[in-house]
Write a protein that holds these residues in place. Sequence first.
Motif, PDB file in Angstrom:
ATOM      1  N   ARG A  51       0.820  -1.207   0.000  1.00 37.49           N
ATOM      2  CA  ARG A  51       0.000   0.000   0.000  1.00 37.49           C
ATOM      3  C   ARG A  51       0.855   1.258   0.000  1.00 37.49           C
ATOM      4  NH1 ARG A  51      -5.690  -0.867   1.525  1.00 37.49           N
ATOM      5  NH2 ARG A  51      -5.922  -3.105   1.520  1.00 37.49           N
ATOM      6  N   VAL A  54       2.103   1.875  -3.656  1.00 43.20           N
ATOM      7  CA  VAL A  54       1.153   2.416  -4.617  1.00 43.20           C
ATOM      8  C   VAL A  54       0.460   3.686  -4.113  1.00 43.20           C
ATOM      9  CG1 VAL A  54       0.739   0.184  -5.717  1.00 43.20           C
ATOM     10  CG2 VAL A  54      -0.696   0.891  -3.811  1.00 43.20           C
ATOM     11  N   GLY A  55       0.934   4.202  -2.980  1.00 40.22           N
ATOM     12  CA  GLY A  55       0.429   5.497  -2.532  1.00 40.22           C
ATOM     13  C   GLY A  55      -0.889   5.445  -1.797  1.00 40.22           C
ATOM     14  N   LEU A  56      -1.353   4.264  -1.417  1.00 36.32           N
ATOM     15  CA  LEU A  56      -2.595   4.210  -0.653  1.00 36.32           C
ATOM     16  C   LEU A  56      -2.341   4.545   0.817  1.00 36.32           C
ATOM     17  CD1 LEU A  56      -4.382   1.066  -2.134  1.00 36.32           C
ATOM     18  CD2 LEU A  56      -4.960   3.452  -2.471  1.00 36.32           C
ATOM     19  N   MET A  57      -1.089   4.311   1.243  1.00 37.61           N
ATOM     20  CA  MET A  57      -0.720   4.684   2.606  1.00 37.61           C
ATOM     21  C   MET A  57       0.485   5.601   2.546  1.00 37.61           C
ATOM     22  SD  MET A  57      -0.899   1.336   4.993  1.00 37.61           S
ATOM     23  CE  MET A  57      -2.406   0.887   5.830  1.00 37.61           C
TER      24      MET A  57
END
Lengths: 304, 256
Positions: A51, A54-57
């Motif tokens: 995460r 991919v920039g989700l966190m």
Amino acid sequence: MTSQEPVVRMINVTKKIGSKTLIDKLNLEIPPGRVFGFLGPNGAGKTTTIRMMVGLMSISEGDIYIGQSSVKTDFEGAMRQIGAIVENPEMYKFLTGYQNLLHYARMTPGITRARIDEAVARVGLTNRIHEKVKTYSLGMRQRLGVAQAILHRPKLLVLDEPTNGLDPQGIRELRDYLQELAHQEGTTVFVSSHLLSEMELMCDTVAVIKQGRLVDVKDLRGSAEAGRRETAFEVDKPLEAAALAGSGTIDGSKLIVAVDREETADLNARLAAGGIRVYSITVLTRSLEDQFFEMTGRGGGQIG
Amino acid sequence: MGNFLLLLQNENMKIYRRIRTWVMLGLIVAIPALFAVLVKVSVTDDPGAWDMFSNITIIYMLVSVFASVIFADIVASEFGWGTIKLLLIRPWKRSKILLSKLLAGILFSLISTILFLAVDFILSFALFHGRSVNEYPADYTAFSYAMEQMLYQYVDLLVICVIAFMLSTLFRSSGISIGLSIFILFARNIFQALLNPELYPWAKYVLFTNMDLSQYMMGGGQAGMTMGFSITMLAVYVLVFLAISWVVFMKRDVAA
């Protein structure tokens, strides 16, 4: 490992939530054109790491580079090179498969309708692509998920637990497909899983993480070909056999020695010439599972 | 960089490819029509067209409800469906993705308002030909009065929608954000009645007291409030709500 520029560089990547450190100074480089496995028990931080990639966190400390682009400072540049499925591929169920792909295609420049059709054909969904996703089976959704991830021909394909919920046939197709992507089209595939046997079949290299720390990186293909392997000779007189071989350990009626291919044949000839009856010769491969437990400690561990 | 209009197109696709949206638009036509027909058959003396127009305008509440639902759902549903994970890993900054959602919502509110107005006009003027009895303040014609009323109602709708939008990003659950938005939509009249600025000086700074701009059409407001004051207050509230939405949406870790 190849000498080429790594596709992913993780530099001291740390994730803290409150006072808890989920990922602790992770350093990892992923070489191009490989299926790279990311292995660890539940709660080890696989999904968290993905995460962050991919920039989700957000990344608490350190940075992740995709090619030359930092996920922190050049998010758009980094994301243009990544295709991903994070956990299950959730789609808009009220749209058709095609409309779903169109949706994601619009978000990355340069994807033509022809490319969408190509990706659809690639995952074998051509006949059903204009039906609503709510009519799809889990396997079909997984295929659609792969299609959306490869639409923009990413340099890096990131898959988080991709085999969850797939039937054996689906798993096999996915495995073959990923191998093909990596070895023929040069895409780097980064795949996380806790299914060891699956990873063993799918991956060229695995990184093992435990409680947010990198434990080991293992090359699965290389070690299987070259070098000596532990081989068991089942004989009638193990003590005499050991004396003849000059090395090795005895396990019941078996003599276990580390030999390569040629040495196996030589030793067999010597044993036979020495009047020892050889009933069987077995190469002892330690499965990834054994290696995994060696690295992460067997059972009883507390969830990190 | 990519084309922002394509993001907007995506958001529109996700609104108008849902049956729900067309049911809403259908009801925006059907309910005023039903109301007009009932009035037509039950009243012996036809009311005037403009009188009927303002009667039907009461149903504009329906548009407020539907627009709030769209706004309350537009961010939360992505979390509910899990599609947020695939949406945010594209080469787009989160701020732009959120902006596309806000604009798509505003577009829906405009479309449904225009649809409602058209239906209102057609029904009023096609079915009712009696004498108008409504009287309008000086400087107003029936038309300008109705249009100005409508404009203020639209402003009111937008403020509610921005609240719904903020709740949508805050709670990530369609159920909670839709429920709360509708609650605010109905409860705010109660607050407005309770918080009389003549009694409590601070009440004029409360959002709900300022939302009905049509209160100034008949002259000055209560406790020295003016149109300019209310517009300023609304602008400040809206900006704060949007700022909260943006900060939360951009900072949030997408887990599970």
